[in-house]
Design an enzyme around this catalytic site. Sequence first.
Site, PDB file in Angstrom:
ATOM      1  N   LYS A  32      -1.445   8.848  -1.460  1.00  0.00           N
ATOM      2  CA  LYS A  32      -0.376   9.465  -2.226  1.00  0.00           C
ATOM      3  C   LYS A  32      -0.092   8.718  -3.527  1.00  0.00           C
ATOM      4  CE  LYS A  32       3.545   8.353  -0.900  1.00  0.00           C
ATOM      5  NZ  LYS A  32       4.828   8.082  -0.234  1.00  0.00           N
ATOM      6  N   THR A  33       0.076   7.404  -3.411  1.00  0.00           N
ATOM      7  CA  THR A  33       0.391   6.615  -4.600  1.00  0.00           C
ATOM      8  C   THR A  33      -0.733   6.711  -5.625  1.00  0.00           C
ATOM      9  OG1 THR A  33       1.513   5.099  -3.125  1.00  0.00           O
ATOM     10  CG2 THR A  33       1.208   4.378  -5.381  1.00  0.00           C
ATOM     11  N   ASP A 220       8.797  11.121  -5.676  1.00  0.00           N
ATOM     12  CA  ASP A 220       8.080  10.589  -4.530  1.00  0.00           C
ATOM     13  C   ASP A 220       9.007  10.608  -3.313  1.00  0.00           C
ATOM     14  OD1 ASP A 220       6.171   9.366  -3.042  1.00  0.00           O
ATOM     15  OD2 ASP A 220       6.500   7.363  -3.850  1.00  0.00           O
ATOM     16  N   GLU A 221       8.440  10.597  -2.130  1.00  0.00           N
ATOM     17  CA  GLU A 221       9.225  10.585  -0.875  1.00  0.00           C
ATOM     18  C   GLU A 221      10.263  11.706  -0.887  1.00  0.00           C
ATOM     19  OE1 GLU A 221       8.235   8.660   1.397  1.00  0.00           O
ATOM     20  OE2 GLU A 221       7.493   6.777   0.561  1.00  0.00           O
ATOM     21  N   GLN A 251       7.583  12.010   7.925  1.00  0.00           N
ATOM     22  CA  GLN A 251       8.058  10.663   7.620  1.00  0.00           C
ATOM     23  C   GLN A 251       9.495  10.652   7.096  1.00  0.00           C
ATOM     24  OE1 GLN A 251       5.128   7.861   5.877  1.00  0.00           O
ATOM     25  NE2 GLN A 251       3.762   9.625   5.773  1.00  0.00           N
ATOM     26  N   ARG A 608       1.415   2.523   9.741  1.00  0.00           N
ATOM     27  CA  ARG A 608       1.263   1.425   8.771  1.00  0.00           C
ATOM     28  C   ARG A 608       0.026   0.586   9.082  1.00  0.00           C
ATOM     29  NH1 ARG A 608       3.271   3.769   5.279  1.00  0.00           N
ATOM     30  NH2 ARG A 608       3.258   5.429   6.816  1.00  0.00           N
TER      31      ARG A 608
END
Length: 756
Positions: A32-33, A220-221, A251, A608
């Site tokens: 994503k980043t 984002d998020e 998430q 993670r």
Amino acid sequence: MRLLENLNDNQREAVLHTEGPLLILAGAGSGKTRVITHRIAYLIKEKQVPPYGIFAVTFTNKAAGEMRKRIVDLIGPTGEGVFIKTFHSAAVYMLRRYGDRIGVQKSYSIYDQKDQESVIKEILLEMRLDPKHVRPSSLSSKISEIKNRQEMLDGADITALMPRGHAYNFQEIYEQYHSRLEKNNALDFDDLLIKTVELLRHHNDVLETLQGRWHYFMIDEYQDTNYAQYLIGSLLASKSKNLCVVGDDDQSIYSWRGADIRNILNFEKDYSDTRVIVLEENYRSAAPILEAASSVISNNSCRKEKNLKACRGEGERVVWCRASNEYGEAEFVVNSLIRLRRQEGFSSRDFAIFYRTNAQSRVFEDVLRRENVGYRVVGGLRFYDRKEVKDTVAFLKFLANPVDSVALERVINTPPRGIGKATVDKIFDAAYEADISPWEVIEGEIALKGKMPKGLLEFKKIILTLREGLALVPHKKKLSDITGDVLELTGYIRSLEEENSLESRSRLENIDEFINSVYEYEERNPDVGLDQFLQDISLLTSEEDPEARMSEGNNLVTLMTVHNAKGLEFPVVFLTGMEEDIFPHFNSSDTEEGVEEERRLCYVGMTRAMERLFITSAEVRRRYNESVFREPSRFVFEISGAVLDSLEYTSNGYGYSGGPSERRYSSRGASSALNQGDRGTENLVSTLTADEQEERASAEADRKFRLKESVLHPKYGRGIVTRIEGKGDNTKLTICFEMWGNKTFLEKYTPLEKAP
DNA sequence: TTGAGGCTTTCAACA
DNA sequence: AAAGCCTCAA
């Protein structure tokens, strides 16, 4: 085109789709980043969009900083100019420029939860309610809940939302709270967003100006945005429609802070011509880890079905270990960690220990320290929340904003100067009577009919002197000078020096660190005044505070809550305390939505992990110093048996019941024990420069510590002096600790001792 | 008014 | 177990 290399088809499409609304559903570990940074780089390089025309928000200032860095890596210094912030600091930015339109002064204070609670406590006392019965913390979260409601933001009547049937009048408290904040010229975190919405909604010229500046928006998020954030995004992007949101409904873990998952679920409805891109290739986790996480999250009913593909291939199975108690759990974690470090070439920084609540960190810290493994705790008590730092900041806040009575109450008798509760009460009562600020009461000496207590006169004089200093050279006065004056004039440093205890020395150490951080800030932001400095540091999280930055270069195990783990990844993850009533947490267990959010949190924690994932629980745990039997978390039983090995741990060793794989990592073996992070102390000492050698010779006589000398620190244990800088009170010692790497101390204050 | 010592409460996550 | 609150002697 270099920018489009190393992207898969979907990622590339997301980068190329620059115009119009775009929804990127990015599964865990799907790059994503990478997409966001490449997209911004592409806009600037290929679409000739000026950097300042791009508005991007992420979740923390640290994430924002990293994103900016990656953009600069891609396209060079041009990338510095992109506007990348958190929603809250973007709000502060807009309010600073246009806040006067809606009555927000430049010098306002930002109140954190503790400040809010002390305001509420005052109100309760005034209303003759007992703060023990009616808890300020629950009132403050209730107030926040209402302020995040759609009705509130859309200006509807909110009286119906006020809780009823209590012994107290909630609405009255709610209204009192806001009138106090207004009197104190203060905004809480919710207000920052709410006021920004108000600004953009009611001042069209401001909105148009901002729309003239920003043409491309990235959020984002997005699954964790609340209604106010949703509105800010919608309003700003309403003209250009170039709004790209990125998120993953699985998430979403901040509903308790007002985050509304509908923002992401309804995005397509809001913008009829939305392009939707789904990123399902997971590049992070080994296949068994991803399968384990997927099997857990599939138990949620309210979600978009997805099919993540593990691109990393096979790997080790997930291990679940149930230890007899919380110490056994911590021993299992630390022993496994040491074994993996020794046998499989992992380095300390590859490990993360996650837990549901901050209080759980202690046992891990105990065992890690006992086993001589260096670690850093992320979150928990922020550097800026330390008493001594908060006191110093409160002085500064009070100077910047004289009507801030919360700051005043904090500093009026700091250090003790004979102003007790009775005097403070009188001042505040008199202020209330005359409808002026407490400071005006002190300044006008109208509290005690001419008989001002000595300490109060002293306080008044200190503040007037400080303020004079500010007024004399308003443009040249540096932040560090103001801070120095405060600490000097108030006698805060002197009183700590006089105390001369282990504790007071550690406080002085922290104050010194604060001063250092002020210097650094000043260098990075040469033209920034006191107001902005204070507002900026109010928004910093613990990951961004000076202490965290100090330990950044060191090779340390990371400890943090699962919430803090969002957006990060580690080769080896220990997800601990997997027991009913902890994870899922007791307070969430009674509703289905509550459990589903806990499950998403568990999913975040599991995903993670890159190479190894350990899940642990204890059979018995001490709580309030009482041993309690524990059920394993339901989430453990939801993990597909095909990828899970169960393990029992006793202090004697491991007893396998599930036959774990014997495979080893051949690829990492070489980088093992002599990894650069596992620095040996000998090496460092031998790299002394000629200057340092000379320094050593000249000043050795009158110094307490010498180079190469072995020393002992109460927290960090044994270390060796590798550098001595400065003279006299400014002498700084750099110590290389066996397990913690380099740390620097001010000799004057440090609790270091010569090692026997 | 202060600060030591005793008694009570606390452990949900965060910008 | 540890932090926070309260009381009371000086």
